[in-house]
Design a protein around this motif. Structure first.
Motif, PDB file in Angstrom:
ATOM      1  N   GLN A  63     -41.359 -36.154 -15.070  1.00  0.00           N
ATOM      2  CA  GLN A  63     -39.975 -36.801 -16.859  1.00  0.00           C
ATOM      3  C   GLN A  63     -39.678 -38.492 -15.639  1.00  0.00           C
ATOM      4  O   GLN A  63     -39.721 -39.014 -16.122  1.00  0.00           O
ATOM      5  CB  GLN A  63     -39.232 -35.982 -16.291  1.00  0.00           C
ATOM      6  CG  GLN A  63     -39.847 -35.346 -17.704  1.00  0.00           C
ATOM      7  CD  GLN A  63     -38.591 -33.588 -17.558  1.00  0.00           C
ATOM      8  OE1 GLN A  63     -37.488 -34.024 -17.360  1.00  0.00           O
ATOM      9  NE2 GLN A  63     -39.069 -32.579 -18.406  1.00  0.00           N
ATOM     10  N   ALA A  64     -39.240 -37.396 -14.370  1.00  0.00           N
ATOM     11  CA  ALA A  64     -38.839 -39.265 -13.920  1.00  0.00           C
ATOM     12  C   ALA A  64     -39.683 -40.426 -13.910  1.00  0.00           C
ATOM     13  O   ALA A  64     -39.384 -41.902 -14.367  1.00  0.00           O
ATOM     14  CB  ALA A  64     -38.099 -39.208 -13.126  1.00  0.00           C
ATOM     15  N   LEU A  65     -41.462 -40.126 -13.477  1.00  0.00           N
ATOM     16  CA  LEU A  65     -42.490 -41.145 -13.585  1.00  0.00           C
ATOM     17  C   LEU A  65     -42.775 -41.555 -14.731  1.00  0.00           C
ATOM     18  O   LEU A  65     -42.586 -43.041 -14.356  1.00  0.00           O
ATOM     19  CB  LEU A  65     -43.705 -40.967 -12.432  1.00  0.00           C
ATOM     20  CG  LEU A  65     -43.288 -40.133 -11.122  1.00  0.00           C
ATOM     21  CD1 LEU A  65     -44.684 -39.643 -10.353  1.00  0.00           C
ATOM     22  CD2 LEU A  65     -42.837 -41.900 -10.697  1.00  0.00           C
ATOM     23  N   LEU A  66     -42.308 -40.894 -15.496  1.00  0.00           N
ATOM     24  CA  LEU A  66     -42.928 -40.792 -17.092  1.00  0.00           C
ATOM     25  C   LEU A  66     -41.520 -42.500 -17.869  1.00  0.00           C
ATOM     26  O   LEU A  66     -41.735 -42.812 -17.868  1.00  0.00           O
ATOM     27  CB  LEU A  66     -42.608 -40.161 -17.988  1.00  0.00           C
ATOM     28  CG  LEU A  66     -42.913 -40.366 -20.075  1.00  0.00           C
ATOM     29  CD1 LEU A  66     -44.820 -41.205 -19.581  1.00  0.00           C
ATOM     30  CD2 LEU A  66     -43.159 -39.593 -19.953  1.00  0.00           C
ATOM     31  N   MET A  67     -40.331 -42.051 -17.633  1.00  0.00           N
ATOM     32  CA  MET A  67     -39.608 -42.621 -17.549  1.00  0.00           C
ATOM     33  C   MET A  67     -39.480 -44.315 -17.369  1.00  0.00           C
ATOM     34  O   MET A  67     -39.875 -45.399 -17.836  1.00  0.00           O
ATOM     35  CB  MET A  67     -38.265 -42.269 -17.454  1.00  0.00           C
ATOM     36  CG  MET A  67     -37.601 -41.072 -18.460  1.00  0.00           C
ATOM     37  SD  MET A  67     -36.104 -40.484 -17.961  1.00  0.00           S
ATOM     38  CE  MET A  67     -35.200 -41.039 -17.270  1.00  0.00           C
ATOM     39  N   VAL A  68     -40.304 -44.591 -15.441  1.00  0.00           N
ATOM     40  CA  VAL A  68     -40.381 -45.630 -15.145  1.00  0.00           C
ATOM     41  C   VAL A  68     -41.195 -46.061 -15.656  1.00  0.00           C
ATOM     42  O   VAL A  68     -41.218 -47.360 -15.634  1.00  0.00           O
ATOM     43  CB  VAL A  68     -40.779 -45.093 -12.740  1.00  0.00           C
ATOM     44  CG1 VAL A  68     -40.843 -45.944 -12.614  1.00  0.00           C
ATOM     45  CG2 VAL A  68     -39.206 -44.629 -12.616  1.00  0.00           C
ATOM     46  N   LYS A  69     -41.757 -45.679 -15.538  1.00  0.00           N
ATOM     47  CA  LYS A  69     -43.678 -46.228 -16.465  1.00  0.00           C
ATOM     48  C   LYS A  69     -43.514 -47.364 -17.714  1.00  0.00           C
ATOM     49  O   LYS A  69     -43.488 -48.343 -17.815  1.00  0.00           O
ATOM     50  CB  LYS A  69     -44.929 -45.302 -17.079  1.00  0.00           C
ATOM     51  CG  LYS A  69     -45.848 -45.800 -17.602  1.00  0.00           C
ATOM     52  CD  LYS A  69     -46.509 -44.712 -17.364  1.00  0.00           C
ATOM     53  CE  LYS A  69     -48.402 -45.401 -17.717  1.00  0.00           C
ATOM     54  NZ  LYS A  69     -49.438 -45.117 -19.272  1.00  0.00           N
ATOM     55  N   GLN A  70     -42.262 -46.067 -19.544  1.00  0.00           N
ATOM     56  CA  GLN A  70     -41.854 -46.957 -20.163  1.00  0.00           C
ATOM     57  C   GLN A  70     -40.654 -48.163 -19.987  1.00  0.00           C
ATOM     58  O   GLN A  70     -40.880 -49.045 -20.669  1.00  0.00           O
ATOM     59  CB  GLN A  70     -41.578 -45.722 -21.088  1.00  0.00           C
ATOM     60  CG  GLN A  70     -42.634 -44.440 -21.457  1.00  0.00           C
ATOM     61  CD  GLN A  70     -41.676 -43.849 -22.000  1.00  0.00           C
ATOM     62  OE1 GLN A  70     -40.564 -43.283 -22.168  1.00  0.00           O
ATOM     63  NE2 GLN A  70     -42.329 -42.782 -22.688  1.00  0.00           N
TER      64      GLN A  70
END
Length: 138
Positions: A63-70
């Motif tokens: 989830q953190a990686l997804l947020m960072v990507k976004q």
């Protein structure tokens, strides 16, 4: 004590009075198996708990990686938009400057022409005065 399948299968209970096993030894062996089973089940439970914890961490990291990507995509898009805005503003400013330079060049040419014309008139008047002729305003 850790029991293995081969240890259990190879365990030989001593026979007592012909064909019967010694109850105390059978009970002791069963107790050893039960204790080892309890230890194994406890260890298994701890490992399952650890697996659940790691899975939760993995999900959190995902989830953190997804947020960072976004967020990084938003930052890149904002930077592109800002860059385009800066380019458009600088292009408009460049056009304004070029127009101002052209206007000033035209003024320079006009003033030079006017100045040259005025100098010719003055020189003509000076030459006429020197030669003694009457100067008329032209």
């Amino acid at each position: 004590m850790s029991l293995s399948r081969s240890k259990i299968e190879g365990y030989m209970l001593p026979v007592k009075k012909g064909k019967y096993y010694d109850k105390a030894q059978v009970d002791a062996f069963l107790q050893e198996i039960a204790n080892d089973a309890d230890d194994t089940l406890c260890e298994l439970s701890e490992k399952r708990d650890r697996i659940r914890e790691l899975e939760q961490r993995e999900e959190s990291v995902a989830q953190a990686l997804l947020m960072v990507k976004q967020l990084s995509e938003q930052i890149v898009q904002k930077a592109k938009t800002e860059a385009e805005k800066i380019i458009m503003e600088s292009t408009a400013r460049q056009m304004e400057i070029e127009q101002e330079v052209a206007r000033l060049e035209a003024l320079k040419v006009r003033y030079r022409s006017d100045l040259e014309s005025e100098i010719r008139k003055m020189m003509t008047n000076i030459l006429l005065e020197v030669s003694g002729q009457e100067v008329s305003d032209q």
